[in-house]
Design a protein around this motif. Structure first.
Motif, short mmCIF file in Angstrom:
data_model
loop_
_atom_site.label_atom_id
_atom_site.label_comp_id
_atom_site.label_asym_id
_atom_site.label_seq_id
_atom_site.Cartn_x
_atom_site.Cartn_y
_atom_site.Cartn_z
N ALA A 28 0.83 -1.20 0.00
CA ALA A 28 0.00 0.00 0.00
C ALA A 28 0.87 1.25 0.00
CB ALA A 28 -0.93 -0.01 1.21
N ASN A 29 1.91 1.26 0.81
CA ASN A 29 2.80 2.41 0.85
C ASN A 29 3.56 2.58 -0.46
OD1 ASN A 29 2.17 3.26 3.46
ND2 ASN A 29 3.58 1.80 4.38
N PHE A 30 3.96 1.46 -1.06
CA PHE A 30 4.64 1.54 -2.35
C PHE A 30 3.71 2.13 -3.40
CE2 PHE A 30 5.57 -0.23 -6.52
CZ PHE A 30 6.88 0.18 -6.69
N LYS A 31 2.48 1.66 -3.41
CA LYS A 31 1.52 2.18 -4.38
C LYS A 31 1.23 3.66 -4.11
CE LYS A 31 -0.79 -2.25 -5.20
NZ LYS A 31 -2.04 -3.03 -5.02
N TRP A 89 11.63 10.10 -8.84
CA TRP A 89 12.09 10.01 -7.45
C TRP A 89 11.01 9.46 -6.54
CZ3 TRP A 89 16.72 9.42 -6.09
CH2 TRP A 89 17.11 9.55 -4.75
N PHE A 90 9.75 9.72 -6.83
CA PHE A 90 8.67 9.08 -6.07
C PHE A 90 8.77 7.56 -6.18
CE2 PHE A 90 5.96 12.96 -5.58
CZ PHE A 90 5.54 12.72 -4.29
N TRP A 91 9.02 7.08 -7.39
CA TRP A 91 9.19 5.64 -7.58
C TRP A 91 10.41 5.14 -6.80
CZ3 TRP A 91 6.52 1.75 -10.07
CH2 TRP A 91 5.37 2.14 -10.77
N GLN A 92 11.50 5.92 -6.82
CA GLN A 92 12.70 5.52 -6.11
C GLN A 92 12.44 5.42 -4.61
OE1 GLN A 92 16.14 4.99 -7.56
NE2 GLN A 92 15.97 3.90 -5.62
N ILE A 93 11.69 6.37 -4.07
CA ILE A 93 11.35 6.33 -2.64
C ILE A 93 10.57 5.06 -2.32
CG2 ILE A 93 9.99 7.44 -0.82
CD1 ILE A 93 10.62 10.13 -2.13
N GLY A 94 9.63 4.72 -3.19
CA GLY A 94 8.85 3.51 -2.97
C GLY A 94 9.71 2.27 -2.96
N PHE A 95 10.66 2.18 -3.88
CA PHE A 95 11.52 0.99 -3.95
C PHE A 95 12.48 0.91 -2.76
CE2 PHE A 95 10.37 0.79 -8.51
CZ PHE A 95 10.08 -0.56 -8.59
N VAL A 96 12.93 2.07 -2.26
CA VAL A 96 13.88 2.06 -1.15
C VAL A 96 13.19 1.76 0.18
CG1 VAL A 96 15.44 3.50 0.22
CG2 VAL A 96 15.55 3.58 -2.27
N LEU A 97 12.10 2.46 0.46
CA LEU A 97 11.46 2.34 1.77
C LEU A 97 10.46 1.19 1.84
CD1 LEU A 97 10.82 6.11 2.60
CD2 LEU A 97 12.76 4.67 3.26
N TYR A 98 9.81 0.90 0.73
CA TYR A 98 8.78 -0.14 0.73
C TYR A 98 8.97 -1.05 -0.48
CZ TYR A 98 6.92 3.74 3.45
OH TYR A 98 6.77 4.78 4.33
#
Length: 293
Positions: A21-24, A210-219
């Motif tokens: 959910a957080n990744f999405k 960068w939004f996608w990068q944040i998703g891959f790093v954190l979630y």
């Protein structure tokens, strides 16, 4: 033992759902920003190159229609974002405060909803700018600048008191957000400045990736080991990676500009050839008429 395994499985399954959910939640706005950034990179390149060829159609009616469609798309995307934030299975479902638990309900989702709301308002102003209401010139850019600023302001407090890596990776996003807000504000006074417009497009592409990068790093959606939140090496890599993203955005801008140039140049050649052909036909017809007389 069986009970422990069941509890452990449920815990892992619940954690996975939350991560997804957080990744999405990061992938959805990332996709929106990426689409708009790519669109602007082509649109403003085409507009600038077309103006160089003195094609008045593209400076007036054609672009007015595109701006209206763009504003409507912005409203639709904003509505999709707000509905997604509110009505996902673990969303607040329009509940802001729980009187039973005496606490706020899913404020992160509400902050995202507020962000989408202002982008929706910006889209409405885009549409009204070409309506009979005679909206002041530059109000569309001003509202877009306000929407981007609201996004940045919300995100600043969105990650306050979070782990170091989480704060840092989001703070890098603020560079693109506030840079974009200031650039768009300049467009209010420097209308149709292609440099500012393309700069805005590049920062929007950067936001999207960068939004996608944040998703891959954190979630990470497919699991895997978590990043060490306290490792300074990770902070250094993420900072470097941010500028790699911007370098990629600039490369995309250059490719789109080059492809657009080739297209406009080819179109101009076709029109020029057609114009010469029409002139030759006119001369031949006029000559034949003179001979008959």
């Amino acid at each position: 033992m069986g009970q422990f395994s069941a509890v452990s499985f449920r815990g892992k399954f619940s954690k996975k759902l939350t991560a997804m959910a957080n990744f999405k939640g990061h992938a959805l706005p990332g996709s929106f920003f990426l689409l708009f950034g790519l669109w602007w990179s082509v649109k403003y390149s085409f507009k600038y190159l077309s103006q160089k060829l003195n094609r008045k159609c593209h400076r007036n009616r054609c672009y007015q229609h595109l701006d209206v469609i763009e504003g409507a798309a912005k409203v639709i995307f904003a509505l999709i974002g707000m509905l997604a934030e509110q009505f996902v299975p673990d969303g607040p479902h329009m509940h802001l405060y729980s009187s039973q638990e005496n606490s706020w309900v899913k404020l992160a989702n509400w902050q995202h909803t507020t962000m989408y709301l202002f982008y929706g308002i910006s889209g409405v102003v885009d549409v009204l700018s070409y309506s009979p209401l005679k909206v002041p010139l530059g109000l569309d850019r001003l509202m877009l600048s306000v929407a981007v600023f609201v996004e940045g302001f919300l995100f600043y407090y969105h990650v306050l008191h979070r782990p170091m890596l989480d704060q840092h990776i989001h703070s890098l996003l603020l560079v693109a957000i506030f840079g974009g807000a200031f650039s768009i504000l300049l467009e209010v006074f420097l209308r149709d400045n292609v440099t500012l417009e393309l700069f805005r497009a590049s920062l929007t592409i950067l936001q999207g990736t960068w939004f996608w990068q944040i998703g891959f790093v954190l979630y990470p959606p497919w699991g895997g080991p978590d990043w060490d939140e306290k490792d300074h090496g990770n902070i250094m890599f993420i900072t470097m990676c941010f500028f790699w993203h911007y370098a990629a955005a600039l490369l995309i801008m250059a490719i789109n500009y080059t492809l657009t140039y080739w297209y406009v140049w080819g179109l101009a050649e076709v029109q020029q050839t057609s114009g010469v052909g029409c002139m030759m036909l006119y001369i031949m017809a006029h000559s034949t008429k003179s001979q008959l007389i």
